[in-house]
Design a protein around this motif. Structure first.
Motif, short mmCIF file in Angstrom:
data_model
loop_
_atom_site.label_atom_id
_atom_site.label_comp_id
_atom_site.label_asym_id
_atom_site.label_seq_id
_atom_site.Cartn_x
_atom_site.Cartn_y
_atom_site.Cartn_z
N LEU A 171 -2.13 10.20 4.46
CA LEU A 171 -3.46 9.91 3.93
C LEU A 171 -4.58 10.53 4.78
O LEU A 171 -5.49 11.15 4.25
N ALA A 172 -4.51 10.39 6.10
CA ALA A 172 -5.58 10.85 6.98
C ALA A 172 -5.81 12.35 6.89
O ALA A 172 -6.94 12.82 7.06
N SER A 173 -4.78 13.11 6.59
CA SER A 173 -4.95 14.57 6.52
C SER A 173 -5.28 15.08 5.13
O SER A 173 -5.62 16.25 4.97
N ARG A 174 -5.21 14.25 4.11
CA ARG A 174 -5.46 14.70 2.73
C ARG A 174 -6.92 14.63 2.29
O ARG A 174 -7.30 15.27 1.32
N TYR A 175 -7.72 13.85 3.00
CA TYR A 175 -9.12 13.68 2.62
C TYR A 175 -10.04 13.95 3.80
O TYR A 175 -9.62 13.89 4.95
N ASP A 211 0.26 11.40 -6.44
CA ASP A 211 1.21 12.48 -6.24
C ASP A 211 1.31 12.95 -4.79
O ASP A 211 0.36 13.45 -4.21
N GLY A 212 2.48 12.76 -4.20
CA GLY A 212 2.76 13.28 -2.87
C GLY A 212 2.02 12.61 -1.73
O GLY A 212 1.91 13.19 -0.65
N LEU A 213 1.50 11.41 -1.93
CA LEU A 213 0.71 10.77 -0.89
C LEU A 213 1.44 9.56 -0.32
O LEU A 213 2.10 8.83 -1.04
N SER A 214 1.32 9.39 0.98
CA SER A 214 1.86 8.21 1.66
C SER A 214 0.84 7.78 2.69
O SER A 214 -0.12 8.51 2.98
N PRO A 246 0.81 -1.23 0.00
CA PRO A 246 0.00 0.00 0.00
C PRO A 246 0.84 1.28 0.00
O PRO A 246 0.58 2.20 -0.78
N ASP A 247 1.85 1.37 0.86
CA ASP A 247 2.64 2.60 0.94
C ASP A 247 3.40 2.87 -0.35
O ASP A 247 3.45 3.99 -0.84
#
Length: 117
Positions: free
Chosen positions: A92-96, A85-88, A76-77
């Motif tokens: 993840l928890a702060s991007r959505y 782009d730019g996601l790990s 997954p990581d």
């Protein structure tokens, strides 16, 4: 996880274990928008408490990556880093907008564990 070109993330969770289907199998689906694309106040989902869905999902993906680190497959990581782009898993928890989740996520990571309960 389905990452859509419009920027949203669709989370699909199944209760089945990829075995013969039973009457107890079910699926849950919800779309989450990026944190910067939605206006308005987030909703509280359970007796006035905010959802911990995003934190639990990110933790599950991190543990899944660690549990399968010796497998010769896409973890997954690594997938997030390579294709989104730019996601790990840690970001993840702060991007959505996971605080709008309408369920609580209780995850299990397959594997052999030692210790006492």
């Amino acid at each position: 996880l389905l990452f859509e070109k419009c920027g949203s993330l669709v989370v699909i969770i199944s209760t089945c274990n990829l075995t013969t289907q039973t009457a107890m199998d079910a699926s849950w689906v919800q779309r989450f928008w990026p944190t910067d694309s939605r206006r308005g106040k987030s909703r509280l989902v359970d007796m006035g408490m905010p959802s911990d869905f995003g934190v639990v999902l990110a933790d599950f993906l991190e543990k899944q990556s660690k549990a399968a680190k010796n497998a010769k497959s896409m973890l997954p990581d690594l997938f997030l880093q390579r294709f989104v782009d730019g996601l790990s898993t840690s970001s993840l928890a702060s991007r959505y907008r996971f605080e709008e989740a309408q369920v609580h996520l209780i995850s299990t990571v397959p594997g052999d564990y030692s210790g006492c309960l």
